[in-house]
Scaffold this active site. Structure first.
Site, PDB file in Angstrom:
ATOM      1  N   GLY A  46       0.715  -1.319  -0.001  1.00 39.87           N
ATOM      2  CA  GLY A  46      -0.063  -0.201   0.168  1.00 39.87           C
ATOM      3  C   GLY A  46       0.907   1.318  -0.041  1.00 39.87           C
ATOM      4  O   GLY A  46       2.175   1.257   0.140  1.00 39.87           O
ATOM      5  N   GLN A  51       2.971   9.812   1.216  1.00 38.42           N
ATOM      6  CA  GLN A  51       4.147   9.129   1.271  1.00 38.42           C
ATOM      7  C   GLN A  51       4.801   9.672  -0.019  1.00 38.42           C
ATOM      8  O   GLN A  51       6.240   9.428  -0.453  1.00 38.42           O
ATOM      9  CB  GLN A  51       4.191   7.752   1.415  1.00 38.42           C
ATOM     10  CG  GLN A  51       3.661   7.148   2.738  1.00 38.42           C
ATOM     11  CD  GLN A  51       3.582   5.708   2.675  1.00 38.42           C
ATOM     12  OE1 GLN A  51       2.577   5.314   2.348  1.00 38.42           O
ATOM     13  NE2 GLN A  51       4.513   5.140   3.006  1.00 38.42           N
ATOM     14  N   CYS A  88       6.757  -0.073   7.359  1.00 37.98           N
ATOM     15  CA  CYS A  88       6.228   0.878   6.449  1.00 37.98           C
ATOM     16  C   CYS A  88       7.396   1.397   5.470  1.00 37.98           C
ATOM     17  O   CYS A  88       8.353   1.637   5.918  1.00 37.98           O
ATOM     18  CB  CYS A  88       5.902   2.324   7.445  1.00 37.98           C
ATOM     19  SG  CYS A  88       5.464   3.598   6.541  1.00 37.98           S
ATOM     20  N   LEU A  89       6.888   1.688   4.378  1.00 38.21           N
ATOM     21  CA  LEU A  89       8.017   2.180   3.184  1.00 38.21           C
ATOM     22  C   LEU A  89       8.488   3.407   3.556  1.00 38.21           C
ATOM     23  O   LEU A  89       9.653   3.689   3.102  1.00 38.21           O
ATOM     24  CB  LEU A  89       7.262   2.243   2.045  1.00 38.21           C
ATOM     25  CG  LEU A  89       6.637   1.072   1.505  1.00 38.21           C
ATOM     26  CD1 LEU A  89       5.780   1.256   0.059  1.00 38.21           C
ATOM     27  CD2 LEU A  89       7.922   0.024   0.921  1.00 38.21           C
ATOM     28  N   HIS A 130      -3.434   1.251   8.533  1.00 40.47           N
ATOM     29  CA  HIS A 130      -2.211   1.905   8.339  1.00 40.47           C
ATOM     30  C   HIS A 130      -2.144   3.109   7.355  1.00 40.47           C
ATOM     31  O   HIS A 130      -1.544   4.066   7.375  1.00 40.47           O
ATOM     32  CB  HIS A 130      -1.101   0.779   7.871  1.00 40.47           C
ATOM     33  CG  HIS A 130       0.214   1.185   7.732  1.00 40.47           C
ATOM     34  ND1 HIS A 130       1.367   0.889   8.568  1.00 40.47           N
ATOM     35  CD2 HIS A 130       0.902   2.089   6.822  1.00 40.47           C
ATOM     36  CE1 HIS A 130       2.488   1.501   8.356  1.00 40.47           C
ATOM     37  NE2 HIS A 130       2.132   2.323   6.905  1.00 40.47           N
ATOM     38  N   GLU A 131      -2.729   2.856   6.217  1.00 38.06           N
ATOM     39  CA  GLU A 131      -2.709   3.861   5.156  1.00 38.06           C
ATOM     40  C   GLU A 131      -3.538   5.270   5.424  1.00 38.06           C
ATOM     41  O   GLU A 131      -3.279   6.187   5.594  1.00 38.06           O
ATOM     42  CB  GLU A 131      -3.060   3.465   3.891  1.00 38.06           C
ATOM     43  CG  GLU A 131      -2.668   2.163   3.141  1.00 38.06           C
ATOM     44  CD  GLU A 131      -1.103   2.434   3.365  1.00 38.06           C
ATOM     45  OE1 GLU A 131      -0.536   3.666   3.116  1.00 38.06           O
ATOM     46  OE2 GLU A 131      -0.524   1.176   3.367  1.00 38.06           O
ATOM     47  N   HIS A 134      -1.585   7.406   7.600  1.00 38.70           N
ATOM     48  CA  HIS A 134      -0.615   8.366   6.800  1.00 38.70           C
ATOM     49  C   HIS A 134      -1.390   9.287   6.491  1.00 38.70           C
ATOM     50  O   HIS A 134      -1.077  10.502   6.523  1.00 38.70           O
ATOM     51  CB  HIS A 134      -0.325   7.691   5.641  1.00 38.70           C
ATOM     52  CG  HIS A 134       1.018   6.590   5.802  1.00 38.70           C
ATOM     53  ND1 HIS A 134       2.293   7.166   6.396  1.00 38.70           N
ATOM     54  CD2 HIS A 134       1.170   5.450   5.467  1.00 38.70           C
ATOM     55  CE1 HIS A 134       2.985   6.406   6.223  1.00 38.70           C
ATOM     56  NE2 HIS A 134       2.713   4.983   5.692  1.00 38.70           N
TER      57      HIS A 134
HETATM   58 NI    NI Z   1       3.529   3.082   5.753  1.00 41.30          NI
END
Ligand code: NI
Length: 178
Positions: A46, A51, A88-89, A130-131, A134
């Site tokens: 995701g 991000q 997380c990225l 999670h998204e 963000h």
């Molecule tokens: Ni993330």
């Protein structure tokens, strides 16, 4: 198709609440395509607009059934508890076991303006929560217990000093990044 740079923890854009999407434009659809490419390349499951530096309330995802996007998402209901090792990225190379609701009901619209209403469980529910975090400027490091937070401060200092690791995801643990 071009990709976007993924913003890393410490970048202020990750900490600002995103604003509602008021118009579903072609530009937004193109951005979503680029985010999907960026997510595949990372690789992650995701990716939320902040991000890639865009403060709009939407995210893209793919849990193996093709890419999807949810615009202006809201969680209507959540239930249960589920412990999951979350990465997380935007927090490369780090992950923590985090407790969150196991099931959620998320609503929003897709990129064509069609209503989205999904009853999600386990990994899918985790991804959506999670998204959505963000979009509110929340990162997983905000959800840690005391011991995890201590460890995180140490690890994040190293991350700041040495920069992100060359390889973002861990291939051995099969950690799936959100
Ligand atoms: Ni993330």
């Amino acid at each position: 198709m071009s990709t976007r740079e993924i913003r890393i923890i410490g970048d202020p854009v990750l900490r600002k609440p995103a604003t509602e999407v008021t118009e579903l434009t072609g530009a937004l659809a193109r951005l979503a395509d680029e985010m999907v490419e960026t997510m595949y390349e990372a690789p992650g499951l995701g990716l939320a607009a902040p991000q890639v530096g865009v403060q709009k309330r939407f995210f893209v995802y793919d849990l193996g059934e093709g890419p999807g996007a949810i615009v202006n998402p809201t969680i209507r209901e959540s239930d249960g508890e589920w412990l999951f090792e979350e990465g997380c990225l935007s927090v490369p190379g780090l992950s923590w076991e985090i407790l969150r609701p196991k099931t959620i009901h998320i609503v929003g619209v897709d990129l064509d303006g069609n209503d989205v209403s999904i009853e999600a469980d386990e990994l899918e529910a985790r991804l959506f929560q999670h998204e959505l975090d963000h979009l509110d400027g929340i990162l997983l490091v905000d959800l840690l217990d005391e011991d995890q937070a201590r460890e995180a401060r140490r690890a994040l200092r190293e991350l700041t000093l040495s920069g992100p690791p060359a390889v973002r995801s861990t291939s051995d643990g099969g950690l799936r990044l959100l």
